[in-house]
Design a protein around this motif. Structure first.
Motif, PDB file in Angstrom:
ATOM      1  N   ILE A 195      16.388  16.831  24.608  1.00 19.56           N
ATOM      2  CA  ILE A 195      15.981  16.507  25.683  1.00 19.56           C
ATOM      3  C   ILE A 195      15.593  14.320  25.620  1.00 19.56           C
ATOM      4  N   ILE A 196      15.155  14.500  24.800  1.00 20.04           N
ATOM      5  CA  ILE A 196      14.910  13.185  24.265  1.00 20.04           C
ATOM      6  C   ILE A 196      15.499  12.254  24.283  1.00 20.04           C
ATOM      7  N   MET A 197      16.368  12.277  22.853  1.00 21.54           N
ATOM      8  CA  MET A 197      17.550  11.656  22.902  1.00 21.54           C
ATOM      9  C   MET A 197      18.489  11.574  23.745  1.00 21.54           C
ATOM     10  N   GLN A 198      18.465  12.932  24.554  1.00 20.73           N
ATOM     11  CA  GLN A 198      20.078  13.061  25.576  1.00 20.73           C
ATOM     12  C   GLN A 198      19.778  11.332  26.714  1.00 20.73           C
ATOM     13  N   ARG A 199      18.504  11.772  26.966  1.00 21.54           N
ATOM     14  CA  ARG A 199      18.143  10.600  28.132  1.00 21.54           C
ATOM     15  C   ARG A 199      17.964   9.561  27.229  1.00 21.54           C
ATOM     16  N   ALA A 200      17.348   8.813  26.662  1.00 28.97           N
ATOM     17  CA  ALA A 200      17.441   7.932  25.890  1.00 28.97           C
ATOM     18  C   ALA A 200      18.932   6.919  24.875  1.00 28.97           C
ATOM     19  N   LEU A 201      20.019   7.793  24.261  1.00 27.50           N
ATOM     20  CA  LEU A 201      21.715   7.531  24.895  1.00 27.50           C
ATOM     21  C   LEU A 201      22.246   7.727  25.633  1.00 27.50           C
ATOM     22  N   ALA A 202      21.476   8.295  27.022  1.00 25.62           N
ATOM     23  CA  ALA A 202      22.285   8.608  28.137  1.00 25.62           C
ATOM     24  C   ALA A 202      23.832   9.247  27.634  1.00 25.62           C
ATOM     25  N   ASP A 203      23.754  10.593  26.590  1.00 30.10           N
ATOM     26  CA  ASP A 203      24.670  11.203  26.555  1.00 30.10           C
ATOM     27  C   ASP A 203      24.436  13.073  26.811  1.00 30.10           C
ATOM     28  N   PRO A 204      25.441  12.701  27.843  1.00 33.91           N
ATOM     29  CA  PRO A 204      25.438  14.245  28.785  1.00 33.91           C
ATOM     30  C   PRO A 204      25.007  15.542  28.635  1.00 33.91           C
ATOM     31  N   GLU A 205      26.209  15.402  27.035  1.00 33.93           N
ATOM     32  CA  GLU A 205      26.524  16.625  25.833  1.00 33.93           C
ATOM     33  C   GLU A 205      25.710  16.638  24.551  1.00 33.93           C
ATOM     34  N   LEU A 206      24.589  15.452  23.933  1.00 32.03           N
ATOM     35  CA  LEU A 206      24.634  15.801  23.137  1.00 32.03           C
ATOM     36  C   LEU A 206      23.135  17.326  22.876  1.00 32.03           C
ATOM     37  N   LEU A 207      22.404  17.751  24.129  1.00 33.33           N
ATOM     38  CA  LEU A 207      21.624  18.504  24.373  1.00 33.33           C
ATOM     39  C   LEU A 207      22.519  19.657  23.944  1.00 33.33           C
ATOM     40  N   GLU A 208      23.484  20.326  24.390  1.00 30.14           N
ATOM     41  CA  GLU A 208      24.125  20.903  24.084  1.00 30.14           C
ATOM     42  C   GLU A 208      24.802  20.763  22.744  1.00 30.14           C
ATOM     43  N   ARG A 209      24.812  20.161  22.235  1.00 25.37           N
ATOM     44  CA  ARG A 209      25.568  20.479  20.839  1.00 25.37           C
ATOM     45  C   ARG A 209      24.137  20.632  19.943  1.00 25.37           C
ATOM     46  N   GLN A 210      23.573  20.078  20.128  1.00 24.49           N
ATOM     47  CA  GLN A 210      22.430  20.476  19.326  1.00 24.49           C
ATOM     48  C   GLN A 210      22.053  21.787  19.333  1.00 24.49           C
ATOM     49  N   ALA A 211      21.587  22.486  20.578  1.00 23.64           N
ATOM     50  CA  ALA A 211      21.633  23.581  20.923  1.00 23.64           C
ATOM     51  C   ALA A 211      22.423  24.898  20.535  1.00 23.64           C
ATOM     52  N   MET A 212      24.420  23.668  19.728  1.00 25.17           N
ATOM     53  CA  MET A 212      25.145  24.733  19.044  1.00 25.17           C
ATOM     54  C   MET A 212      25.025  24.643  17.982  1.00 25.17           C
TER      55      MET A 212
END
Length: 219
Positions: free
Chosen positions: A189-206
């Motif tokens: 959540i922190i990285m997705q918000r900081a980097l404005a990358d809307p798909e980052l969290l899903e990628r990390q979960a996978m």
């Protein structure tokens, strides 16, 4: 497991249809959105009562103070979060009798849910309250900790089932592994918000799911 709650879409405990109950729920919804957006310290009682269209005395009818608001908000969140996790786990176990395969299905279902929820609520109420724990009394801090321990216990039970049938390829502390999903989600959540990358969290979960698969699968 913060993204598992979305006030607009998740099931709620049935409450009285009385106007007072509706006002209380409305205040909790408004507080949730405001706290996710700008933190607890940056959220005022004045803005909540204005948005709800009530007087300040109306706020204090439902909550003793701002600390009580945080306590009730956290209680509701933790309950709704457990409901969602129960639903995802039940669905995953219906699809496979093997605890490992069911767990992998659960992680896939969770990653898909994360994608949709975080798009609407890009934050974590538990993390927000944790970072600002000096603002609250011991009851709020304790409740927050108990919520995290409940997540750990849930995944430890499942992982203990898995290791009976699937020996891990490397030595691993099951408790740390149980905590890892929460670590991945909150960090994501922190990285997705900081980097404005809307798909980052899903990628990390996978990616976490792929690691679990490699750790336990025979091939």
């Amino acid at each position: 497991m913060c993204p598992a709650t979305n006030p607009e879409t998740l099931p709620r405990v049935q409450s009285s249809p009385r106007k007072g109950s509706q006002t209380r729920d409305r205040l909790l919804d408004l507080a949730y959105d405001a706290i996710i957006a700008k933190g607890f310290a940056g959220t005022s009682i004045e803005e909540l009562v204005e948005a709800a269209g009530i007087t300040k005395s109306g706020f204090f009818y439902h909550f003793k103070d701002k600390n009580d608001l945080a306590r009730q908000l956290l209680k509701r969140y933790l309950h709704e979060n457990e409901v969602v996790l129960d639903q995802l786990e039940a669905r995953a176990r219906e699809l496979s009798d093997d605890p490992l395969h069911a767990f992998l299905i659960f992680l896939k279902l969770y990653s898909e849910m994360v994608r949709d929820v975080i798009a609407q609520h890009p934050g974590c109420i538990v993390s927000t309250l944790t970072y600002q724990d000096r603002l609250f009394d011991d009851s709020v801090v304790r409740l927050n900790r108990e919520g995290m321990l409940a997540w750990r216990a849930r995944f430890m039970r499942w992982l203990e089932e898995i290791v009976v049938l699937h020996r891990p390829r490397v030595d691993v502390d099951i408790r740390d592994l149980a905590d890892q999903m929460t670590v991945v989600i909150d960090g994501g959540i922190i990285m997705q918000r900081a980097l404005a990358d809307p798909e980052l969290l899903e990628r990390q979960a996978m990616l976490h799911r792929a690691m679990i698969r490699c750790l336990f699968c025979d091939n």
